[in-house]
Design an enzyme around this catalytic site. Structure first.
Site, PDB file in Angstrom:
ATOM      1  N   GLN A  64       0.796  -1.218   0.000  1.00 50.92           N
ATOM      2  CA  GLN A  64       0.000   0.000   0.000  1.00 50.92           C
ATOM      3  C   GLN A  64       0.835   1.277   0.000  1.00 50.92           C
ATOM      4  OE1 GLN A  64      -2.656  -1.762   3.317  1.00 50.92           O
ATOM      5  NE2 GLN A  64      -3.976  -0.311   2.279  1.00 50.92           N
ATOM      6  N   HIS A  72       1.241  -9.512   4.539  1.00 50.59           N
ATOM      7  CA  HIS A  72       0.075  -8.633   4.498  1.00 50.59           C
ATOM      8  C   HIS A  72      -0.487  -8.645   3.068  1.00 50.59           C
ATOM      9  CE1 HIS A  72      -1.903  -5.034   6.647  1.00 50.59           C
ATOM     10  NE2 HIS A  72      -2.587  -5.240   5.540  1.00 50.59           N
ATOM     11  N   TYR A 107     -12.720  -2.324  13.101  1.00 55.64           N
ATOM     12  CA  TYR A 107     -13.156  -1.078  12.480  1.00 55.64           C
ATOM     13  C   TYR A 107     -14.608  -0.723  12.789  1.00 55.64           C
ATOM     14  CZ  TYR A 107      -8.827  -0.961   9.808  1.00 55.64           C
ATOM     15  OH  TYR A 107      -7.499  -0.894   9.455  1.00 55.64           O
ATOM     16  N   GLU A 136      -4.817 -10.672   8.982  1.00 58.45           N
ATOM     17  CA  GLU A 136      -6.208 -10.864   8.573  1.00 58.45           C
ATOM     18  C   GLU A 136      -6.418 -12.056   7.642  1.00 58.45           C
ATOM     19  OE1 GLU A 136      -7.949  -7.266   7.121  1.00 58.45           O
ATOM     20  OE2 GLU A 136      -7.502  -6.140   8.936  1.00 58.45           O
ATOM     21  N   ARG A 167       4.252  -0.410  13.061  1.00 57.89           N
ATOM     22  CA  ARG A 167       3.911  -1.704  12.485  1.00 57.89           C
ATOM     23  C   ARG A 167       3.924  -1.589  10.968  1.00 57.89           C
ATOM     24  NH1 ARG A 167      -1.751  -4.557  11.296  1.00 57.89           N
ATOM     25  NH2 ARG A 167      -0.857  -6.476  10.470  1.00 57.89           N
ATOM     26  N   ASN A 183      -7.422  -6.491  14.732  1.00 53.87           N
ATOM     27  CA  ASN A 183      -7.840  -5.351  13.919  1.00 53.87           C
ATOM     28  C   ASN A 183      -9.348  -5.193  14.052  1.00 53.87           C
ATOM     29  OD1 ASN A 183      -5.204  -5.291  13.038  1.00 53.87           O
ATOM     30  ND2 ASN A 183      -5.638  -5.947  10.951  1.00 53.87           N
ATOM     31  N   GLU A 217      -4.689  -2.686  14.304  1.00 59.24           N
ATOM     32  CA  GLU A 217      -5.287  -1.722  13.369  1.00 59.24           C
ATOM     33  C   GLU A 217      -6.613  -1.231  13.920  1.00 59.24           C
ATOM     34  OE1 GLU A 217      -5.866  -2.852   9.257  1.00 59.24           O
ATOM     35  OE2 GLU A 217      -3.939  -3.882   9.176  1.00 59.24           O
TER      36      GLU A 217
END
Length: 500
Positions: A41, A144, A333, A189, A99, A331, A400
């Site tokens: 990313q 990742h 959200y 994930e 991280r 993680n 995250e």
């Protein structure tokens, strides 16, 4: 509006806290703060200095229309060249750790360990040294989502051989960087790797075989994780004095009504989304959750299959995976509302159908720029409470947690989100006794958000992707987080960005 033509000054201005009340709790003295990113990313340099092709390189080049804005991460934030600037951003924030992930293809271009790309090794080694020179602890994720394309050509994660190749890659990483890296995350994930990569096709490699390949992928990923853990535990832990774990993503699944069926559906969804990964590692019994095994076995029988579509673990594999993590990386959200849909057509072969539920979000919840992400802080605490009960209060690193907008410099939505979620995290620590030791905010800077391309922004720093220099500009949230870290509590006042 050209951001790079402005002079930007960040100042503190007293503002209303709004509906979130200031929490009087402080973060514990041994609690650490950081931010998180991922190699694909932010790095760019997709074919620089010997790097090999990965599955995200392949799919974004071959199918640009598959990405929302038709773009890729060939350059992205150009952290491959601008890493010293990134370290200075981290230092300005005052974080304890950073991280980030290693690109498997940058270190092992073919995916196999017989050929090491020393230019890639030098990049990460220099970066780690720069972090340590600035008193920033590296927290390194081995994987990742960016599988080397040659390994995908062998079938990718549904092929059990990938677990051994991952172990080989982990060995190279431990040998090269383990003297300086003291916290390792094996895999980020796994649900997204398997469900979206090989099930719905919403992530690379974009394969749509839900209910079959996603489950095969899951077994490989769990065994791969365990192989890396045992490798570190046996050969490197005593000398390198580090820790190693896995990161699992989870939303909170709230029953939409008080009906028994909706409550059972919400619990079943927690078990089949989060428990799919957590139960084999963190449960005292190991293996998949019982409800997951029963549900998929029954659906498979209804589909006239002699065996369950969920691949079994042997007794030895169950014992090998069980307990293979020093901590739980989490993680989180957002939250969803769950209704029961367990009596649907069993002829449909899919992971979602196997779960037997429908999910929606309350339209009154505060939205973000991402359709799936709403600002629902109470769900965070409920998730942490559920994990405490389900897995006997494991040691947790929040790896995250973040909010999506479209790139505002004065990002009040992001500040509101983190104020609320960190408030609930403090409550979970001080009132519920949850063992949470660190928090990593997603993300350091705006970046390539996978299939959403550059249409969503999660960063504390705005990145001008139209500028060849990829200039980074602090948002209001950067100063908010900096102040939070300095005070070790949630600031009572919100920093605002004034552009002059």
């Amino acid at each position: 509006m050209e951001i790079r033509k402005m002079n930007v000054v960040v100042v503190l201005v007293l503002t209303s806290i709004g509906v979130i009340q200031a929490n009087t709790f402080h973060f514990p003295d041994n609690f650490s703060f950081g931010v998180a990113t991922a190699a694909y990313q932010i790095e760019g340099g997709w074919n620089k200095s010997g790097k090999g092709e990965n599955i995200w390189d392949r799919i974004t080049h071959k199918r640009p229309e598959w990405v929302k804005d038709g773009k890729n991460a060939d350059i992205a934030c150009d952290s491959y060249h601008l890493w010293k600037i990134d370290v200075q951003l981290l230092k300005q924030l005052g974080v304890d750790f950073y991280r980030f992930s290693l690109s498997w293809s940058r270190i092992l271009p073919t995916g196999f360990s017989e050929y090491i790309n020393w230019n890639g090794v030098r990049y990460y080694s220099d970066f780690i040294d720069e972090l340590l020179a600035n008193d920033i602890r590296p927290v390194v994720t081995l994987y990742h989502w960016d599988l080397p394309q040659p390994l995908q050509d062998l079938g990718g994660w549904p092929n059990l051989l990938i677990a051994s190749y991952f172990e080989d890659y982990a060995k190279v990483a431990f040998q090269l960087f383990g003297d300086r890296v003291k916290t390792w995350i094996t895999i980020n994930e796994p649900n997204e790797i398997c469900d979206t990569g090989y099930g719905t096709g919403a992530a690379a490699p974009g394969i749509e075989e839900s209910g079959t390949l996603d489950y095969l992928c899951g077994k490989t990923v769990l065994i791969a994780h365990a192989k890396a853990y045992h490798l570190y535990d046996k050969y490197y832990r005593n000398k390198q004095k580090g820790e190693i774990g896995i990161t699992i993503v989870s939303r909170w699944n709230e029953p939409k009504t008080n009906s028994t069926r909706d409550k059972e559906a919400a619990e079943r969804t927690m078990q089949m989304q989060f428990g799919w990964w957590a139960h084999p590692i963190f449960s005292t019994k190991g293996d998949y959750p019982l409800v997951m095994k029963e549900r998929i076995r029954n659906m498979s029988q209804c589909q006239n299959l002699e065996e369950s579509r969920l691949p079994k673990f042997t007794t030895n594999e169950i014992e090998y995976i069980k307990g293979s993590s020093d901590f739980m990386g989490l993680n989180h959200y957002s939250t969803w509302l769950i209704t029961d849909d367990s009596e649907n057509n069993c002829t449909i072969v899919s992971y979602e159908n196997d779960m037997g539920m429908k999910n929606v979000q309350d339209p009154s919840w505060i939205p973000s720029a991402a359709s799936w992400l709403k600002d629902v802080p109470w769900g965070f605490r409920k998730l942490l409470q559920w994990i405490k009960v389900e897995y006997d209060n494991p040691l947790i690193h929040i790896t995250e947690n973040g909010f999506a907008d479209v790139g505002e410099l004065h990002d009040t939505g992001r500040i509101h989100y983190h104020r609320g979620y960190l408030n609930e995290l403090l409550n979970a620590i001080h009132l519920d006794g949850c063992k949470i030791k660190s928090y990593a905010l997603w993300s350091l800077m705006d970046n390539m958000e996978w299939q959403d391309g550059y249409t969503l922004k999660f960063g504390l720093y705005y990145v001008n992707f139209s500028d060849p220099l990829r200039t980074r500009t602090p948002k209001s949230s950067a100063n908010f987080y900096k102040e939070l870290i300095r005070l070790r509590r949630i600031p009572r006042d919100t920093p605002q960005l004034i552009v002059i």
